[in-house]
Design a protein around this motif. Sequence first.
Motif, PDB file in Angstrom:
ATOM      1  N   HIS A   1     105.770  83.902  22.164  1.00  0.00           N
ATOM      2  CA  HIS A   1     104.314  83.925  22.122  1.00  0.00           C
ATOM      3  C   HIS A   1     103.899  82.874  21.100  1.00  0.00           C
ATOM      4  O   HIS A   1     104.458  82.812  20.004  1.00  0.00           O
TER       5      HIS A   1
ATOM      6  N   ALA B   1     101.298  82.623  19.286  1.00  0.00           N
ATOM      7  CA  ALA B   1     100.498  83.055  18.140  1.00  0.00           C
ATOM      8  C   ALA B   1     101.247  82.930  16.818  1.00  0.00           C
ATOM      9  O   ALA B   1     100.728  82.321  15.865  1.00  0.00           O
TER      10      ALA B   1
ATOM     11  N   TRP C   1      99.832  93.369  28.704  1.00  0.00           N
ATOM     12  CA  TRP C   1     100.614  92.249  28.188  1.00  0.00           C
ATOM     13  C   TRP C   1     101.961  92.748  27.663  1.00  0.00           C
ATOM     14  O   TRP C   1     102.001  93.486  26.690  1.00  0.00           O
TER      15      TRP C   1
ATOM     16  N   ILE D   1     102.785  91.306  21.267  1.00  0.00           N
ATOM     17  CA  ILE D   1     101.663  92.220  21.501  1.00  0.00           C
ATOM     18  C   ILE D   1     102.030  93.633  21.047  1.00  0.00           C
ATOM     19  O   ILE D   1     101.195  94.355  20.489  1.00  0.00           O
TER      20      ILE D   1
ATOM     21  N   ILE E   1      92.214  92.809  14.838  1.00  0.00           N
ATOM     22  CA  ILE E   1      93.668  92.721  14.918  1.00  0.00           C
ATOM     23  C   ILE E   1      94.244  92.669  13.504  1.00  0.00           C
ATOM     24  O   ILE E   1      93.684  92.011  12.618  1.00  0.00           O
TER      25      ILE E   1
ATOM     26  N   THR F   1      98.471  93.080  11.551  1.00  0.00           N
ATOM     27  CA  THR F   1      99.898  93.307  11.787  1.00  0.00           C
ATOM     28  C   THR F   1     100.557  93.779  10.503  1.00  0.00           C
ATOM     29  O   THR F   1     100.222  93.288   9.419  1.00  0.00           O
TER      30      THR F   1
ATOM     31  N   LEU G   1      97.476  85.244  14.271  1.00  0.00           N
ATOM     32  CA  LEU G   1      96.946  86.281  15.151  1.00  0.00           C
ATOM     33  C   LEU G   1      95.906  85.780  16.146  1.00  0.00           C
ATOM     34  O   LEU G   1      95.641  86.432  17.154  1.00  0.00           O
TER      35      LEU G   1
ATOM     36  N   THR H   1      95.655  85.759  20.104  1.00  0.00           N
ATOM     37  CA  THR H   1      95.473  87.026  20.809  1.00  0.00           C
ATOM     38  C   THR H   1      94.102  87.127  21.456  1.00  0.00           C
ATOM     39  O   THR H   1      93.915  87.898  22.409  1.00  0.00           O
TER      40      THR H   1
END
Length: 256
Positions: free
Chosen positions: A28, A30, A136, A141, A160, A162, A181, A184
């Motif tokens: 990904h 991101a 996803w 994700i 969002i 993490t 992030l 996303t």
Amino acid sequence: MAYFRRLDARHFTPTELVGGAWNVTEQHVAPAIGLLAHAIEVDAKARRPDPLQLGRLSYDILGTIPLDTVEIDVTVIRPGRTIELVEARLSHGGRPAILLRAWLAQAYDSSAIAGGGFDPVPGPETMAPWDGTGEWPGGFIASIDARRQPIAPGRAIGWIRTPHALIEDEAVSPLARAMGLVDTANGLAPLVSTADAAFPNLDLTAHIFRAPVGEWLGCDVTVSFGADGIGLTHSILHDRDGAIGTVSQWLTIRPR
């Protein structure tokens, strides 16, 4: 677990948390977007005692990236005392995969005239948790904590965060962490289901006017599709104190 482990000054290995949403065997983008922002900040601090601040970050996504070690090279395109243009290139096996060109500028005290016209958005505590893995797949994700308030197809407000570090045992700035992030946003407010069309972004451009504060990144997202296979995801970025900038993602739309 972090998204990447640093091997040396230029090489990084992704962990399983970087698994992609369009293809779980690929990265990904991101986390790599955040990694490139961090690389430019590290380079700036190493080159000068008064490192400049990132304001514009323009990424071109040149291709897919396998879940394998990548390398990053940083070049100063336009040096300057108060303004610089710097390029960071992420490559795999000698093939460039993401290019970032970033403008950096000297900080000035403009607090007396700070302000703006962006509307505030509801905070994450007002929204239901969003489990993006229903739409996803992939490790990235699954790794995030998200809240979402759908408004209409192609419109949503999301938050969002993490719990995972961008790089194992390495401090990164709040901006680099947030940039890890922002990609996303393209999945927070889909105009159509991924069963009906693929709509990956080929670029991502962020304009930041205030460094983010705190763990949450808010995205006020609008998605638009044209009739000839081109689309746009545009988001106003927020932290809990208000807007911090914008990000746009240019899409290639491929009906199934």
